[in-house]
Every structure is written in structure tokens, then in C-alpha cells.
Enzyme design. Structure first.
Site, PDB file in Angstrom:
ATOM      1  N   PRO A   2       0.826  -1.213   0.000  1.00 10.01           N
ATOM      2  CA  PRO A   2       0.000   0.000   0.000  1.00 10.01           C
ATOM      3  C   PRO A   2       0.860   1.262   0.000  1.00 10.01           C
ATOM      4  O   PRO A   2       1.841   1.366   0.730  1.00 10.01           O
ATOM      5  CB  PRO A   2      -0.801  -0.131   1.294  1.00 10.01           C
ATOM      6  CG  PRO A   2      -0.856  -1.592   1.565  1.00 10.01           C
ATOM      7  CD  PRO A   2       0.462  -2.131   1.087  1.00 10.01           C
ATOM      8  N   GLU A   3       0.478   2.199  -0.852  1.00 11.24           N
ATOM      9  CA  GLU A   3       1.190   3.466  -0.953  1.00 11.24           C
ATOM     10  C   GLU A   3       0.366   4.543  -0.252  1.00 11.24           C
ATOM     11  O   GLU A   3      -0.638   4.246   0.404  1.00 11.24           O
ATOM     12  CB  GLU A   3       1.452   3.783  -2.427  1.00 11.24           C
ATOM     13  CG  GLU A   3       2.254   2.687  -3.128  1.00 11.24           C
ATOM     14  CD  GLU A   3       2.498   2.946  -4.605  1.00 11.24           C
ATOM     15  OE1 GLU A   3       2.429   4.122  -5.027  1.00 11.24           O
ATOM     16  OE2 GLU A   3       2.763   1.974  -5.344  1.00 11.24           O
ATOM     17  N   LYS A  58       3.649   6.229   4.650  1.00  6.64           N
ATOM     18  CA  LYS A  58       2.839   5.013   4.535  1.00  6.64           C
ATOM     19  C   LYS A  58       2.517   4.419   5.909  1.00  6.64           C
ATOM     20  O   LYS A  58       2.187   3.231   6.010  1.00  6.64           O
ATOM     21  CB  LYS A  58       3.577   3.984   3.676  1.00  6.64           C
ATOM     22  CG  LYS A  58       3.944   4.501   2.282  1.00  6.64           C
ATOM     23  CD  LYS A  58       4.798   3.504   1.517  1.00  6.64           C
ATOM     24  CE  LYS A  58       5.299   4.094   0.201  1.00  6.64           C
ATOM     25  NZ  LYS A  58       6.139   3.147  -0.567  1.00  6.64           N
ATOM     26  N   HIS A 100      -5.148 -15.298  10.441  1.00  2.17           N
ATOM     27  CA  HIS A 100      -4.290 -14.162  10.123  1.00  2.17           C
ATOM     28  C   HIS A 100      -4.708 -12.890  10.861  1.00  2.17           C
ATOM     29  O   HIS A 100      -4.166 -11.820  10.583  1.00  2.17           O
ATOM     30  CB  HIS A 100      -4.288 -13.916   8.614  1.00  2.17           C
ATOM     31  CG  HIS A 100      -3.825 -15.088   7.805  1.00  2.17           C
ATOM     32  ND1 HIS A 100      -2.591 -15.679   8.007  1.00  2.17           N
ATOM     33  CD2 HIS A 100      -4.434 -15.790   6.811  1.00  2.17           C
ATOM     34  CE1 HIS A 100      -2.451 -16.690   7.162  1.00  2.17           C
ATOM     35  NE2 HIS A 100      -3.547 -16.778   6.433  1.00  2.17           N
ATOM     36  N   ARG A 119       0.768 -12.290   5.136  1.00  3.36           N
ATOM     37  CA  ARG A 119       2.196 -12.453   4.840  1.00  3.36           C
ATOM     38  C   ARG A 119       3.098 -11.965   5.975  1.00  3.36           C
ATOM     39  O   ARG A 119       4.307 -12.173   5.950  1.00  3.36           O
ATOM     40  CB  ARG A 119       2.533 -11.733   3.534  1.00  3.36           C
ATOM     41  CG  ARG A 119       1.744 -12.283   2.351  1.00  3.36           C
ATOM     42  CD  ARG A 119       1.985 -11.501   1.074  1.00  3.36           C
ATOM     43  NE  ARG A 119       3.332 -11.706   0.565  1.00  3.36           N
ATOM     44  CZ  ARG A 119       3.816 -11.091  -0.511  1.00  3.36           C
ATOM     45  NH1 ARG A 119       3.063 -10.218  -1.174  1.00  3.36           N
ATOM     46  NH2 ARG A 119       5.046 -11.321  -0.927  1.00  3.36           N
ATOM     47  N   ARG A 162      21.616  15.057  -9.523  1.00  2.75           N
ATOM     48  CA  ARG A 162      21.483  13.627  -9.218  1.00  2.75           C
ATOM     49  C   ARG A 162      21.646  12.795 -10.487  1.00  2.75           C
ATOM     50  O   ARG A 162      21.017  13.064 -11.505  1.00  2.75           O
ATOM     51  CB  ARG A 162      20.119  13.328  -8.582  1.00  2.75           C
ATOM     52  CG  ARG A 162      20.028  13.782  -7.149  1.00  2.75           C
ATOM     53  CD  ARG A 162      18.748  13.293  -6.497  1.00  2.75           C
ATOM     54  NE  ARG A 162      18.757  13.651  -5.090  1.00  2.75           N
ATOM     55  CZ  ARG A 162      19.206  12.879  -4.109  1.00  2.75           C
ATOM     56  NH1 ARG A 162      19.678  11.676  -4.388  1.00  2.75           N
ATOM     57  NH2 ARG A 162      19.182  13.296  -2.861  1.00  2.75           N
ATOM     58  N   ARG A 273      11.861  -3.432  -9.991  1.00  3.96           N
ATOM     59  CA  ARG A 273      10.459  -3.026 -10.118  1.00  3.96           C
ATOM     60  C   ARG A 273      10.121  -2.780 -11.585  1.00  3.96           C
ATOM     61  O   ARG A 273      10.934  -2.262 -12.344  1.00  3.96           O
ATOM     62  CB  ARG A 273      10.180  -1.749  -9.322  1.00  3.96           C
ATOM     63  CG  ARG A 273      10.346  -1.865  -7.825  1.00  3.96           C
ATOM     64  CD  ARG A 273       9.905  -0.551  -7.179  1.00  3.96           C
ATOM     65  NE  ARG A 273       9.965  -0.584  -5.730  1.00  3.96           N
ATOM     66  CZ  ARG A 273      10.994  -0.154  -5.023  1.00  3.96           C
ATOM     67  NH1 ARG A 273      12.058   0.334  -5.642  1.00  3.96           N
ATOM     68  NH2 ARG A 273      10.967  -0.199  -3.706  1.00  3.96           N
TER      69      ARG A 273
END
Length: 283
Positions: A2-3, A58, A100, A119, A162, A273
Site C-alpha cells: 500500500p502506498e 505510509k 491471520h 504475509r 542527481r 520493479r
């Protein structure tokens, strides 16, 4: 994982059942998740009143009446689910217990908050409220992308010189907090910037132009309840819907949605990613 939009959606969903209410009973069903729970966590939570719920990047922080804050991280598959309460138009009854269900908070008024994490990459900790920003998980974070400290001048200065790809720079939580893979892909598509382009190669105008687009994408995602791709659910168990409006993420091989563009969405891998992009629109 989740972001920011998903975590903010969960925070908003928890607020009616938790803010201002007493934790009548806390139950902790195992010793750890990603890391060990703090000692006597159930005992220390029971009887505390939740003063407010806030979000940092987050993470969700529940500030408690005793001067501590419960720090919550959903990890990869964690869910904070509300039951036994009226949420919107519907009453959500208590579901059958699951193996869970690792932490359960019985709230004043009859609501139950269940932290379910198949998880077990999530985390909970207790920290002094006044020192919460110094917690190791929070101390390294950059400014909130929806906050006033995050503006064009700040981002342009942080990107200057950068030699990392712009996507990696925006995923760096030390530069800006809360952005993840999905939303950075969507932002870069709207900005017309290739994910592999070096951050330091952006002009000042290009760097400054990212800020309103970041806010635009995040606010649209929050309005849609976040993105549900695998495990994520809102606090009432409902799916998020922003995935139905993705312009580039997960659309490999499909036509670019930009009017007049003949490109096809491609996928490259950066630091493990997937990066989705249009090779014609994004330069």
C-alpha cells in the site's frame, strides 16, 4: 505494498470507529509480525482513548491518551478492518475469526478493529507521541507530497545534479515520503518524462512541474479509495477503484491513451520493479 493513497484511505475509514473512543480491550494473538511487538502491548493499549488518527508517509499513527502513539505499517498484505459498526450506508457485522487476525481492538461503542496480515510483513509499535517523528521508521522521511513543505523549489533543489533515474529519485523516501511504484509511473506518464531519464537532467521547469502532477495523481487515487491489485482493502473491506483509471501502470502492450499518440505502453525493470511507460510520449 500500500502506498500513500491506500494508507490515507484506511486512516479515513478507521477514524469514525476509533477517534475519540476508548480501546475497551486489546488482544494480540502472536509475538511478532515483521518485528516483535512491544512488550505487553495488549495491556498497554487496553483502556487508552484514541485522541486522533494521523498519517505519516505510509504509516498510520493513533495518538493515545496516555502519551503514546500506536504506529501501524500495513506491509505487503496487511489490512485494518472495521466491523460491528455503521460505515456509510451499511452495517458491517463481525466476520468469522481468521488465523491471520494478529491484533484485535475492541472499541468503545461496539466497533472492532482487526489487523489481518497473511504475509506478516506489517508492523506495530508503541512510541512516545512527542518523540514519534524520531522513530527510526519516520526519522529518515522527506516531506509529505500533499504538504506545504513540498513545493517546486524544494524538488528542483533535491533533483539537481542527481545521476540516478528520475523514477528512483521519486521513490526515495528521503526526498519525498509516501510515493510508490504505481503512482510514480502514473506521474511520470502525465509529465511526459521517461522513467530512466537522469534526475539531474531535468530542467527547473520540468522538476517544478512534477509537484502539481504528484498531488493531482495522489488526490485522484484517494478519491477513488486507492488501488486494489492484490491484497489491499479499505477499512470496510471494499476494494479501491483507482486501478480502473490507470493510464500506464500495468498496461504493457496496450495503446497509449494520449490523444494522437501511436505508441504502445512498454515495460522495463528498474531496481527489481516494473516501470510502465510510453516510449513515444515520455522522453
Amino acid at each position: 505494498m500500500p502506498e500513500l493513497p491506500e494508507v490515507e484511505t484506511v486512516r479515513r475509514g478507521l477514524e469514525p470507529a476509533m477517534a475519540g473512543r476508548l480501546i475497551a480491550e486489546a488482544r494480540v494473538n502472536r509475538a511478532d509480525l515483521r518485528w516483535p511487538f512491544p512488550p505487553r502491548m495488549a495491556e498497554r493499549l487496553t483502556g487508552q482513548r484514541v485522541l486522533r488518527l494521523r498519517r505519516r508517509s505510509k504509516y498510520i499513527l493513533a495518538d493515545l491518551s496516555g502519551g503514546q502513539s500506536l504506529l501501524i505499517h500495513l506491509g505487503m498484505s496487511g489490512r485494518m478492518l472495521v466491523s460491528g459498526a455503521q460505515l456509510g450506508e451499511f452495517f458491517h457485522d463481525h466476520p468469522a475469526p481468521s488465523r491471520h487476525d494478529h491484533v484485535v481492538l475492541e472499541m468503545e461503542g461496539g466497533a472492532r478493529i482487526t489487523f489481518n496480515d497473511a504475509r506478516r510483513f506489517g508492523a506495530m509499535d508503541l512510541v512516545a507521541t512527542e518523540a514519534a517523528e524520531a522513530h527510526p521508521l519516520l526519522a529518515v522521511l522527506g516531506p509529505e507530497p500533499l504538504g506545504n513543505a513540498f513545493d517546486g523549489a524544494y524538488l528542483a533543489a533535491r533533483l539537481e545534479g542527481r545521476r540516478t533515474p528520475i523514477k528512483a529519485a521519486l521513490l526515495d523516501q528521503r526526498i519525498v515520503a509516501g510515493l510508490g511504484n504505481i503512482y510514480v509511473c502514473e506521474v511520470l506518464f502525465r509529465a511526459g518524462l521517461a522513467p530512466g531519464r537522469l534526475a539531474g537532467s531535468l530542467s527547473r521547469a520540468e522538476a517544478e512541474g512534477l509537484v502539481p502532477l504528484i498531488r493531482e495523481v495522489l488526490l485522484e487515487a484517494i478519491e477513488a479509495g486507492g488501488s486494489s491489485l492484490r491484497d489491499y482493502r479499505q477499512a470496510d473491506g471494499e476494494l479501491g477503484y483507482f486501478q480502473h483509471t490507470f493510464r500506464v501502470y500495468g498496461r504493457e502492450g496496450l495503446p497509449c491513451v494520449t490523444p494522437g499518440c501511436s505508441g504502445t505502453v512498454g515495460r522495463i525493470v528498474q531496481s527489481g520493479r516494473s516501470s510502465f511507460h510510453c516510449p513515444l510520449c515520455q522522453r
